[in-house]
Design a protein around this motif. Structure first.
Motif, PDB file in Angstrom:
ATOM      1  N   LEU A  26       0.828  -1.206   0.000  1.00  0.00           N
ATOM      2  CA  LEU A  26       0.000   0.000   0.000  1.00  0.00           C
ATOM      3  C   LEU A  26       0.863   1.255   0.000  1.00  0.00           C
ATOM      4  CD1 LEU A  26      -2.801  -0.897   2.573  1.00  0.00           C
ATOM      5  CD2 LEU A  26      -2.894  -1.039   0.077  1.00  0.00           C
ATOM      6  N   GLU A  27       0.340   2.288  -0.671  1.00  0.00           N
ATOM      7  CA  GLU A  27       1.087   3.549  -0.792  1.00  0.00           C
ATOM      8  C   GLU A  27       0.827   4.438   0.413  1.00  0.00           C
ATOM      9  OE1 GLU A  27       2.646   4.976  -3.849  1.00  0.00           O
ATOM     10  OE2 GLU A  27       2.842   2.876  -4.499  1.00  0.00           O
ATOM     11  N   THR A  28       1.393   4.089   1.529  1.00  0.00           N
ATOM     12  CA  THR A  28       1.276   4.958   2.694  1.00  0.00           C
ATOM     13  C   THR A  28       2.438   4.674   3.641  1.00  0.00           C
ATOM     14  OG1 THR A  28       0.029   5.354   4.736  1.00  0.00           O
ATOM     15  CG2 THR A  28      -0.385   3.268   3.625  1.00  0.00           C
ATOM     16  N   PRO A  29       2.998   5.729   4.225  1.00  0.00           N
ATOM     17  CA  PRO A  29       4.112   5.504   5.166  1.00  0.00           C
ATOM     18  C   PRO A  29       3.657   4.815   6.444  1.00  0.00           C
ATOM     19  CG  PRO A  29       3.460   7.812   5.166  1.00  0.00           C
ATOM     20  CD  PRO A  29       2.698   7.151   4.045  1.00  0.00           C
ATOM     21  N   ARG A  30       2.349   4.754   6.652  1.00  0.00           N
ATOM     22  CA  ARG A  30       1.861   4.136   7.897  1.00  0.00           C
ATOM     23  C   ARG A  30       2.031   2.621   7.871  1.00  0.00           C
ATOM     24  NH1 ARG A  30      -0.924   7.270  11.540  1.00  0.00           N
ATOM     25  NH2 ARG A  30      -1.280   9.404  10.814  1.00  0.00           N
ATOM     26  N   VAL A  31       2.153   2.048   6.691  1.00  0.00           N
ATOM     27  CA  VAL A  31       2.393   0.612   6.583  1.00  0.00           C
ATOM     28  C   VAL A  31       3.872   0.413   6.319  1.00  0.00           C
ATOM     29  CG1 VAL A  31       2.035  -1.372   5.115  1.00  0.00           C
ATOM     30  CG2 VAL A  31       0.091  -0.001   5.813  1.00  0.00           C
ATOM     31  N   ARG A  32       4.530  -0.346   7.147  1.00  0.00           N
ATOM     32  CA  ARG A  32       5.974  -0.496   6.986  1.00  0.00           C
ATOM     33  C   ARG A  32       6.456  -1.801   7.592  1.00  0.00           C
ATOM     34  NH1 ARG A  32       7.350   4.156  11.556  1.00  0.00           N
ATOM     35  NH2 ARG A  32       7.055   2.774  13.345  1.00  0.00           N
ATOM     36  N   ARG A  33       7.715  -2.121   7.275  1.00  0.00           N
ATOM     37  CA  ARG A  33       8.318  -3.318   7.829  1.00  0.00           C
ATOM     38  C   ARG A  33       9.362  -2.889   8.859  1.00  0.00           C
ATOM     39  NH1 ARG A  33       8.768  -8.487   6.173  1.00  0.00           N
ATOM     40  NH2 ARG A  33       8.046  -8.183   4.046  1.00  0.00           N
ATOM     41  N   SER A  34       9.272  -3.455  10.045  1.00  0.00           N
ATOM     42  CA  SER A  34      10.286  -3.137  11.052  1.00  0.00           C
ATOM     43  C   SER A  34      10.945  -4.447  11.472  1.00  0.00           C
ATOM     44  CB  SER A  34       9.633  -2.473  12.272  1.00  0.00           C
ATOM     45  OG  SER A  34       9.046  -3.464  13.083  1.00  0.00           O
ATOM     46  N   VAL A  35      11.822  -4.355  12.452  1.00  0.00           N
ATOM     47  CA  VAL A  35      12.482  -5.583  12.905  1.00  0.00           C
ATOM     48  C   VAL A  35      11.474  -6.597  13.427  1.00  0.00           C
ATOM     49  CG1 VAL A  35      14.793  -4.714  13.398  1.00  0.00           C
ATOM     50  CG2 VAL A  35      12.968  -4.444  15.101  1.00  0.00           C
ATOM     51  N   LYS A  36      10.331  -6.101  13.875  1.00  0.00           N
ATOM     52  CA  LYS A  36       9.320  -7.010  14.404  1.00  0.00           C
ATOM     53  C   LYS A  36       8.379  -7.518  13.316  1.00  0.00           C
ATOM     54  CE  LYS A  36       9.269  -5.381  19.141  1.00  0.00           C
ATOM     55  NZ  LYS A  36       9.828  -6.599  19.730  1.00  0.00           N
ATOM     56  N   GLY A  37       8.656  -7.157  12.082  1.00  0.00           N
ATOM     57  CA  GLY A  37       7.782  -7.576  10.988  1.00  0.00           C
ATOM     58  C   GLY A  37       6.924  -6.419  10.513  1.00  0.00           C
ATOM     59  N   ALA A  38       5.857  -6.753   9.779  1.00  0.00           N
ATOM     60  CA  ALA A  38       5.006  -5.711   9.222  1.00  0.00           C
ATOM     61  C   ALA A  38       4.229  -5.021  10.342  1.00  0.00           C
ATOM     62  CB  ALA A  38       4.041  -6.328   8.222  1.00  0.00           C
ATOM     63  N   GLU A  39       4.004  -3.716  10.173  1.00  0.00           N
ATOM     64  CA  GLU A  39       3.227  -2.984  11.171  1.00  0.00           C
ATOM     65  C   GLU A  39       2.507  -1.801  10.544  1.00  0.00           C
ATOM     66  OE1 GLU A  39       6.420  -2.107  13.909  1.00  0.00           O
ATOM     67  OE2 GLU A  39       6.753  -0.116  13.045  1.00  0.00           O
ATOM     68  N   TYR A  40       1.503  -1.284  11.273  1.00  0.00           N
ATOM     69  CA  TYR A  40       0.749  -0.116  10.841  1.00  0.00           C
ATOM     70  C   TYR A  40       0.854   0.929  11.945  1.00  0.00           C
ATOM     71  CZ  TYR A  40      -3.341   2.841   9.845  1.00  0.00           C
ATOM     72  OH  TYR A  40      -4.166   3.908   9.605  1.00  0.00           O
ATOM     73  N   VAL A  41       1.151   2.166  11.562  1.00  0.00           N
ATOM     74  CA  VAL A  41       1.317   3.237  12.546  1.00  0.00           C
ATOM     75  C   VAL A  41      -0.040   3.877  12.828  1.00  0.00           C
ATOM     76  CG1 VAL A  41       2.505   5.368  13.112  1.00  0.00           C
ATOM     77  CG2 VAL A  41       3.632   3.656  11.663  1.00  0.00           C
ATOM     78  N   VAL A  42      -0.499   3.757  14.063  1.00  0.00           N
ATOM     79  CA  VAL A  42      -1.799   4.320  14.441  1.00  0.00           C
ATOM     80  C   VAL A  42      -1.644   5.780  14.828  1.00  0.00           C
ATOM     81  CG1 VAL A  42      -3.848   3.945  15.856  1.00  0.00           C
ATOM     82  CG2 VAL A  42      -2.324   2.033  15.376  1.00  0.00           C
ATOM     83  N   ALA A  43      -0.526   6.112  15.458  1.00  0.00           N
ATOM     84  CA  ALA A  43      -0.268   7.508  15.830  1.00  0.00           C
ATOM     85  C   ALA A  43       1.232   7.757  15.731  1.00  0.00           C
ATOM     86  CB  ALA A  43      -0.764   7.781  17.245  1.00  0.00           C
ATOM     87  N   TRP A  44       1.602   8.862  15.120  1.00  0.00           N
ATOM     88  CA  TRP A  44       3.022   9.198  15.019  1.00  0.00           C
ATOM     89  C   TRP A  44       3.532   9.688  16.360  1.00  0.00           C
ATOM     90  CZ3 TRP A  44       5.046   7.202  10.910  1.00  0.00           C
ATOM     91  CH2 TRP A  44       4.316   7.121   9.708  1.00  0.00           C
ATOM     92  N   ALA A  45       4.822   9.601  16.540  1.00  0.00           N
ATOM     93  CA  ALA A  45       5.443   9.971  17.821  1.00  0.00           C
ATOM     94  C   ALA A  45       5.011  11.369  18.269  1.00  0.00           C
ATOM     95  CB  ALA A  45       6.960   9.880  17.698  1.00  0.00           C
ATOM     96  N   ASP A  46       4.920  12.319  17.324  1.00  0.00           N
ATOM     97  CA  ASP A  46       4.615  13.693  17.747  1.00  0.00           C
ATOM     98  C   ASP A  46       3.153  13.878  18.146  1.00  0.00           C
ATOM     99  OD1 ASP A  46       3.454  13.580  15.309  1.00  0.00           O
ATOM    100  OD2 ASP A  46       4.796  15.023  14.336  1.00  0.00           O
ATOM    101  N   GLU A  47       2.322  12.901  17.847  1.00  0.00           N
ATOM    102  CA  GLU A  47       0.925  12.995  18.296  1.00  0.00           C
ATOM    103  C   GLU A  47       0.731  12.244  19.612  1.00  0.00           C
ATOM    104  OE1 GLU A  47      -0.905  12.347  13.786  1.00  0.00           O
ATOM    105  OE2 GLU A  47      -0.514  10.647  15.089  1.00  0.00           O
ATOM    106  N   ALA A  48       1.712  11.432  19.971  1.00  0.00           N
ATOM    107  CA  ALA A  48       1.524  10.517  21.103  1.00  0.00           C
ATOM    108  C   ALA A  48       2.120  11.098  22.376  1.00  0.00           C
ATOM    109  CB  ALA A  48       2.156   9.162  20.799  1.00  0.00           C
ATOM    110  N   GLU A  49       1.536  10.741  23.474  1.00  0.00           N
ATOM    111  CA  GLU A  49       2.004  11.130  24.798  1.00  0.00           C
ATOM    112  C   GLU A  49       3.385  10.531  25.065  1.00  0.00           C
ATOM    113  OE1 GLU A  49       0.544  12.789  27.357  1.00  0.00           O
ATOM    114  OE2 GLU A  49       2.061  12.218  28.857  1.00  0.00           O
ATOM    115  N   THR A  50       3.614   9.367  24.479  1.00  0.00           N
ATOM    116  CA  THR A  50       4.818   8.603  24.789  1.00  0.00           C
ATOM    117  C   THR A  50       6.022   8.976  23.921  1.00  0.00           C
ATOM    118  OG1 THR A  50       3.883   6.947  23.308  1.00  0.00           O
ATOM    119  CG2 THR A  50       3.648   6.550  25.667  1.00  0.00           C
ATOM    120  N   ASP A  51       5.853   9.919  22.994  1.00  0.00           N
ATOM    121  CA  ASP A  51       6.930  10.335  22.091  1.00  0.00           C
ATOM    122  C   ASP A  51       7.503   9.185  21.277  1.00  0.00           C
ATOM    123  OD1 ASP A  51       6.681  12.968  22.758  1.00  0.00           O
ATOM    124  OD2 ASP A  51       8.088  12.800  24.443  1.00  0.00           O
ATOM    125  N   GLN A  52       6.700   8.187  21.044  1.00  0.00           N
ATOM    126  CA  GLN A  52       7.130   7.176  20.083  1.00  0.00           C
ATOM    127  C   GLN A  52       5.915   6.770  19.254  1.00  0.00           C
ATOM    128  OE1 GLN A  52       8.073   3.300  21.584  1.00  0.00           O
ATOM    129  NE2 GLN A  52       6.801   3.516  23.387  1.00  0.00           N
TER     130      GLN A  52
END
Lengths: 639, 446, 323
Positions: free
Chosen positions: A473-499
């Motif tokens: 899919l053409e979106t940066p929210r879908v990506r592959r990390s060391v833990k495998g495929a993942e979807y970003v629900v909230a970016w670090a700057d929107e999150a309380e946890t800064d990640q």
């Protein structure tokens, strides 16, 4: 080309409308941005506006109730203007209202007609004693006992030695005006047990309290209750500290069966309970000695561990508990931070994997009070399921894992402030919109949020039916990390946890397993007793995965059966609710005992049936789509 | 057909009187359905319900037991068309045929090797079940001699094959006190055969080329008092045999009593051993109660007995793989040893992930009674002791220099005890999910 | 006594799938193979005729197999050195299909490469007119790296590409769709997993008549009963009308049986096992025929003698007789 005008309540100028234009398009030209979390597909129902006057055509009303329609609501993204119209755009907070498919747990209410005199086993009476004199040399104890008999009919009184140490002092310092708290069965002339003697003046300013406690494998919940009025003074929950020693009951049993493991687990759950009790006392300004009674629900393993009984036999063939029906216990020996002589009532269980949480839950859900076939699903780390009516009850348990309580999920959390509890995803851009408990920046995702998130990812094609994230899919929210495929629900700057808050392939697998276990559980149970699910009149859902459950989304991922939405009720934590009812009312407590005695436990692991049903349910929404006609229809529409 | 708990419940008084010892009528009904209680436990059940429940308990296919001097062979009592629906119960008896026209020595040799044959298959001793003696000579005395000689070297159950009751009775004379199978009755001789079977306590085979013929004969013979019947659909081709056997089983399961008997198949096929083996295999899979073959050759008997064992395994038990040390991608002496249980899906998911990633590893599969890692661990079937036992049993230490053993992540808690059990080994805790294994192996194990 | 024979009348049927394409059809095969179409359980001719008999595929390894049983090496001799010669020999022996199996090795013991793979496929296609099933070594990345170029280089041939598994189905399905090929989906002995993979593949737009499924079966003695029952259940579901189970089934008794100790090993085994070569062939043929009667549409075999016997059994089973 017909030309109409549209007037919006917040804008003075009317705008011109061409034929076939949608309300959102017209609003956009009027300078009003209507938020469309699902990308204008009529799925989320968040763009509802009110048509005050004029003709419109609603292409889809799927997200609106009849009451909504009667009030003039229409979905801006699905509604074509077909005349001169006047439109009211509700303020954003109004748009945040719950949908018809959101089923919210009811608030706690005092049972109608609650009368502590009749219902309560723990009572407090004020006694005015005549001081002793040379004419009346009755001993202190006899004086109290006699006064109590006169006031209440209690024939025999028992007490701990410690009570007697302090008795004389209290009587004299209070000028013989005392309050006596005792526990008794309630029948005339029986034995009562003394819990507390205090100066009457002290008691006047202090409610007599009790605790309803639910010890979940993952979450511990307490309600602090005024036993005189029945009112819940405070509710609190916290993760069970035992979690650090294993996430599921089996890990706990194994840990608890070795060396000092049992003592460790006992200490941890007591710490959790007492932490909650102390916080509740602080918040309400109540002295913990005012708590005279605690009624506890929890699965059999949790009950054994709290009470220090070796749990090993629970997990080994032939799967028996040490004890299902507990005697009334004394608070000090149990270790709960309440009056040392207070009573602890551990509710009865049925079997190794069907404990007091479920018997209490059945009471709270009112299963035995209806002739209609009812399905009760307690969604927890151990999923427990009861099917039946006033005539019969069958039950089973299945291991769902802690995903619904937010544990075992990379960014999971309890349904607390900062938890994402609902998500909508725009089907074109794959951008999510989240609702967060407390309207703060998100810290993680709770059980309701996970259900909602995965349902949306499925509908928008971010995951396929097997739960695989589509990395093309053409979106940066879908990506592959060391833990495998993942979807970003909230970016670090929107999150309380800064990640970045993400959901991973493994999280999705965990959720699939959890929902498949529950779905398989109630299907096999229904099959065993030859009851078709479609004949189930009511589906009651208990659990502590959120403040509410969106039934449509829970059906969408295949957690709940595809039945008309109005047949579902979300009851929240039914175990603590049942414990609360039993805490207040001796009749409710007796009913729990009757429930425990009448439930038939079905062992799911007896053959392959459960496993078959489970693998079949390990799919979105299910391998057999014909079981989910409403989801199939929605998928065709999305096309 | 067996009734469900709810169906039985509807036949009970539904008063929850508890006199049966159970809390509710439903609980009692469930126990009845599971055959863990007797209907007599309920003092109030109606005669009507009793009859209906008794009817449902009668097996649709009669159990026929052949008895020899030593040993017996059972067939029948089957309740399903497909093994996955419940299970197949009675393994079809495998019988070796001898002709009474063969030389004494040939017969003697065949019977001695056949009856003493025993082969080990995963710890089970597999054997044949008996012999069929065909009265090819047509001579009563010869048959008697052969049977007598045969009884000197084996006590296994016998089938006597011939069409003349007078001849067969010669053989039966030598089988006092046994229950052999007489094979058999047909339209021309059924009355005499029925009398013979009735007089000797033998089971009677019925030979017929069609369903109608078989049904008709079985009804008539039953009227003469012989109930231990075996049907022989006498057709030549594999396809006709499959069709007839299937039809008989289907009708029997629909409680059509004239066909409610086990069947027998003769796989012998004019010296074509390849065909004989496949006919016999078909008979085992598709419903025969007894299978007769001509060839006694270990390379044929062994696979047939294994097939019988496999097909008659209870499918309700979890699907298992054999506990063993499996090689994935040709592992070497420095590759890790991964441990898992013998539940097939668990094994497959681990093996597939590692194999698919091209990583060499040893996969040690322990005997956890076919449970997944979590279930087995929960039930105490996958612990340090059982892992250590498997390490020793399969000689794992001899296969590797670098003694690294990887536990499934869910059972991390076992690592301490395993260190005690296997002091020479380094215990590693792997990921919880098979899908994470390749990543773990690349990062942690290198 | 007139007896009414119970006949099942099923609402569903198995998909008819044609493997290979002739010159007229955009390929280069001299014949095609059509499988499936069943409207009844296997060989129930009194209900419906068997529309297409089960077929036999012979396995040909792209590079000389290093781990095959000596019984097989002896049976095939030097043909094993050249997949083209080998495939030709299979055709001559009466095979209906060739399964070309790639391993991790390419030419001269080097790793398998796209060039090598395409070349072997072309050579095999030149030497035999039979339709082809082409299987990668079973490692997602390598499979994709050779199957995609093979698919491109043989556009229109209706080759069956495999193995498609749940983790890697997208690439192979896309390659098959782009080049008019078929795919073989493989799932580990489970009815639901088989259905799930079929759903995922068809969700990508691959038509059902271009999928063959391998539900996986064990060899005799090594779990045949599980595969056997999974196949019976899949076939029953297909006949009952469940579209995602209505795929013809391909199974591999050759691969499974020849890796068992019974077939692979000749020395140091108990006498009760009997003669080695005959035992190996029995092991393969018994497995194959049991699975054919459970619903297999394609069996992949290894030994030439097994081919002869299983072929005879299929002929006998499909001979339409009135019982």
């Amino acid at each position: 080309m017909a030309g109409y005008t549209a007037k919006f309540d917040t804008v003075t100028e009317a705008v011109m409308v061409s034929a076939g234009e949608l309300v959102v398009e017209v609003a956009d030209r009027a300078g009003i941005e209507i938020h469309q979390p699902c990308g204008g597909q009529g799925r989320c129902g968040r763009c509802a506006v009110r048509i005050e006057s004029g003709r419109v055509r609603r292409r889809s009303v799927l997200r609106l109730s009849q009451a909504d329609l009667d009030a003039g609501y229409a979905l801006a993204c699905q509604t074509v203007v077909e005349g001169d119209v006047s439109i009211v755009v509700p303020p954003p907070e109004r748009i945040q209202r719950r949908l018809t498919t959101d089923h919210i747990a009811p608030e706690s209410v005092v049972p109608e007609g609650y009368d502590p005199e009749k219902a309560q086993t723990v009572r407090r009476v004020l006694l005015s004693l005549s001081p002793p004199s040379m004419d009346d040399q009755t001993d202190d104890w006899g004086r109290v006992a006699m006064a109590l008999r006169r006031a209440t009919g209690v024939d025999r009184l028992e007490a701990s030695l410690e009570q007697i140490w302090h008795l004389g002092g209290i009587l004299r310092s209070s000028d013989w005006q005392i309050a006596v708290t005792f526990v008794a069965g309630g029948t005339e002339g029986e034995t009562a047990r003394l819990i507390r003697v205090q100066p009457a003046t002290e008691a006047e300013n202090e409610p007599l309290c009790g605790l309803a406690i639910d010890i979940g494998t993952t979450t511990v919940t307490i309600w602090l209750v005024d036993l005189t009025t029945g009112r819940v003074l405070h509710q609190a929950s916290e993760y069970n500290q035992q979690i650090t020693r294993g996430e599921d009951v089996i890990s706990r049993i194994i840990y608890g069966s070795k060396g000092a493991g049992g003592d460790d687990l006992r200490a941890l759950v007591l710490e959790t309970i007492n932490g909650l009790v102390e916080a509740a006392c602080r918040r309400t300004g109540i002295d913990h000695r005012a708590i005279a009674k605690a009624t506890i629900g929890g699965n059999s393993t949790m009950m054994h561990l709290l009470l220090g009984v070796p749990p090993e036999s629970i997990r080994l063939e032939p799967f028996v508990t040490a004890i299902n029906n507990w005697p009334l216990l004394r608070a000090e020996e149990v270790g709960i931070a309440m009056h040392a002589d207070g009573v602890v009532d551990a509710l009865p269980g049925v079997a190794s994997y069907v404990g007091a949480d479920i018997t209490a839950g059945v009471l709270a859900a009112g299963l035995r009070s209806t002739p209609d076939t009812t399905l009760f699903i307690d969604v927890g780390t151990n999923g427990e399921i009861v099917l039946g009516s006033s005539e019969w009850l069958v039950t089973c348990a299945c291991s769902a894992g802690p995903a619904f309580e937010g544990a075992g999920i990379l960014h999971g959390m309890r349904a607390d402030k900062g938890a994402i509890e609902e998500v909508w995803i725009d089907g074109n851009t794959y951008e999510p919109t989240c609702r967060v408990i407390g309207n703060v920046p998100p810290r993680g995702i709770c059980g309701s949020g996970l259900i909602s998130l995965v349902a949306e990812m499925f509908v928008t094609g971010i995951v396929d039916k097997g739960g695989h994230i589509n990395l093309t899919l053409e979106t940066p929210r879908v990506r592959r990390s060391v833990k495998g495929a993942e979807y970003v629900v909230a970016w670090a700057d929107e999150a309380e946890t800064d990640q970045d808050i993400v959901i991973t392939r493994v999280d999705i697998d965990n959720l699939l397993r959890a929902k498949a276990a529950i779905y398989a559980g109630f299907n096999v149970l229904a099959d065993v007793v030859s009851v078709g699910l479609e004949s189930v009149q009511k589906v009651l859902i208990g659990g502590s995965f959120g403040k509410y459950i969106n039934v449509e989304k829970a059906v969408g991922i295949g957690l709940l059966p595809d039945l008309p939405w109005e047949r579902f009720d979300y009851l929240g934590n039914t175990s603590v609710r049942g414990a609360y009812l039993a805490l207040l009312d001796r009749e409710a407590r007796a009913e729990i005992a009757r429930i425990a005695a009448s439930m038939i436990y079905i062992e799911l692991s007896a053959d392959n049936t459960f496993y078959e049903a489970f693998t079949s349910a390990m799919f979105l929404p299910h391998t057999d789509l014909s079981r989910f006609p409403s989801v199939a229809a929605a998928m065709t529409n999305e096309g | 057909m067996a009734l469900s708990g709810i169906q039985i419940y509807k036949m009970l008084p539904q008063t929850n009187c508890k006199e049966c010892g159970f809390a509710t009528c439903l609980a009692f009904a469930m126990k009845l359905a599971a055959k863990q209680a007797e209907l007599d436990g309920c003092p109030y059940v109606t005669e009507e319900s009793k009859a209906a429940l008794a009817e449902s308990a009668t097996p649709p296919i009669r159990l026929v037991t052949l008895k020899g001097k030593a040993g017996e062979a059972k067939a029948g009592n089957e309740v399903v068309l497909f093994r996955h629906e419940k299970t197949f119960y009675n393994r079809p008896g495998v019988f070796i045929r001898v002709l009474d026209t063969e030389d004494d020595e040939v017969i003697e040799n065949k019977v001695r090797t056949g009856s003493s044959y025993s082969v080990d298959y995963v710890g089970m001793e597999l054997r044949i079940d008996g012999f069929a003696v065909e009265a090819a000579s047509g001579d009563r005395t010869r048959l008697a001699t052969v049977v007598e000689a045969l009884r000197a070297s084996t006590g296994l159950p016998l089938i006597l094959v011939g069409s003349d009751p007078a001849v067969l009775s010669g053989g039966l004379d030598k089988l006092e006190g046994e229950a052999p199978l007489i094979m058999g009755a047909d339209t021309s001789n059924w009355e005499a055969m029925a009398d013979l079977a009735a007089g000797r306590g033998a089971a009677l085979g019925i030979r017929g080329g069609s369903i109608e013929e078989l049904a008709q004969l079985s009804e008539k013979i039953k009227e003469k008092g012989v109930e231990d019947l075996v049907l022989y659909p006498a057709v030549d081709s594999m396809s006709a045999s499959l069709a007839l056997n299937t039809q008989i089983r289907r009708l029997a399961l629909k409680n059509f009593r004239p066909l409610g008997y086990p069947t027998i198949a003769f796989a012998a096929a004019s010296g074509d051993q390849g065909r004989e083996s496949l006919m016999a295999a078909q008979a085992i899979c598709k419903y025969a109660g007894f299978v007769v073959i001509d060839t006694f050759a270990p390379e044929l008997i062994y696979p047939l007995l294994v097939l019988r064992e496999n097909i008659f395994t209870d499918p309700q038990k979890p699907i298992q793989v054999l506990p063993a040390l499996y090689e994935i991608n040709s592992p070497g002496r420095s590759d890790p040893v991964l441990v898992t249980t013998n539940f097939s899906i668990t094994y497959f998911s681990v093996a597939n992930e590692v194999e698919g990633a091209g990583l060499p590893a040893w996969l040690l599969v322990t005997d956890a009674e076919g449970m997944s890692v979590l279930t087995a661990w929960a039930a105490g079937k996958f612990d340090a002791e059982s892992i250590a036992k498997a390490v020793k049993q399969f000689g794992v230490a001899d296969k590797v220099d670098q003694k690294w053993i990887v536990l499934p992540g869910h059972t991390a808690v076992l690592s301490g005890e395993l260190e005690e059990e296997l002091p020479d080994w380094v215990i590693k805790v792997g990921p919880r999910e098979a899908v994470d294994l390749p990543g773990y192996m690349r990062q942690v194990l290198n | 006594m007139p007896v009414e024979i119970p006949k099942d009348s099923w609402p569903g049927s198995v998909n008819t799938v044609t493997l290979g394409a002739t010159g007229d059809q955009g390929g280069s095969r001299t014949s095609t193979v059509t499988i499936g179409g069943e409207q009844s359980l296997p060989f129930m001719h009194f209900e419906n005729p068997t529309p297409h008999r089960p077929v036999i595929a012979m396995e040909v390894a792209a590079a000389r197999p290093a781990d095959w049983s000596a019984v097989l090496l002896e049976a095939w001799g030097s043909t094993l050195d050249d997949p083209a010669v080998w495939a030709r020999a299979c055709e001559d022996a009466g095979a209906d299909l060739i399964v070309l199996q790639f391993g991790l090795k390419g030419s001269d013991d080097g790793p398998v490469s796209a060039e090598f793979a395409v070349e072997v496929v072309k050579e095999v296609m030149d030497s035999t007119g039979l339709p082809l099933v082409v299987l990668g070594p079973g490692q997602a990345e390598i499979d994709n790296s050779i199957l995609v170029p093979i698919a491109d280089a043989t556009k229109g041939e209706r080759i069956v590409l495999g193995l498609c598994e749940e983790g890697n189905y997208r690439t192979i399905v896309a390659a098959a769709m782009a080049n008019d090929h078929l795919v073989l989906g493989k799932t580990p002995m489970d009815v639901n997993l088989a259905k799930q993979l079929n759903i995922l593949m068809t969700d990508m737009g691959l038509p059902l008549d271009r999928i063959v499924m391998d539900p996986t079966t064990g060899a005799l003695g090594y779990g045949i009963e599980y595969g056997y029952s999974v196949m019976e259940r899949l076939r029953l579901a297909a006949l009952q009308g469940d579209a995602m189970t209505q795929l013809p089934m391909l199974v591999t008794p050759g691969v499974e049986t020849w890796k068992t100790k019974e077939s692979k090993v000749g020395a140091g085994i108990p006498d009760e096992w009997g003669e080695w070569a005959e035992r190996g062939v029995n092991w393969e043929t018994l497995t194959a025929v049991a699975l054919i009667e459970a619903g297999a549409d394609v069996v992949v075999l290894r030994h030439p003698q097994s081919l002869v016997r299983v072929r005879a059994a299929i002929a006998e089973l499909t001979a339409s007789e009135t019982a």
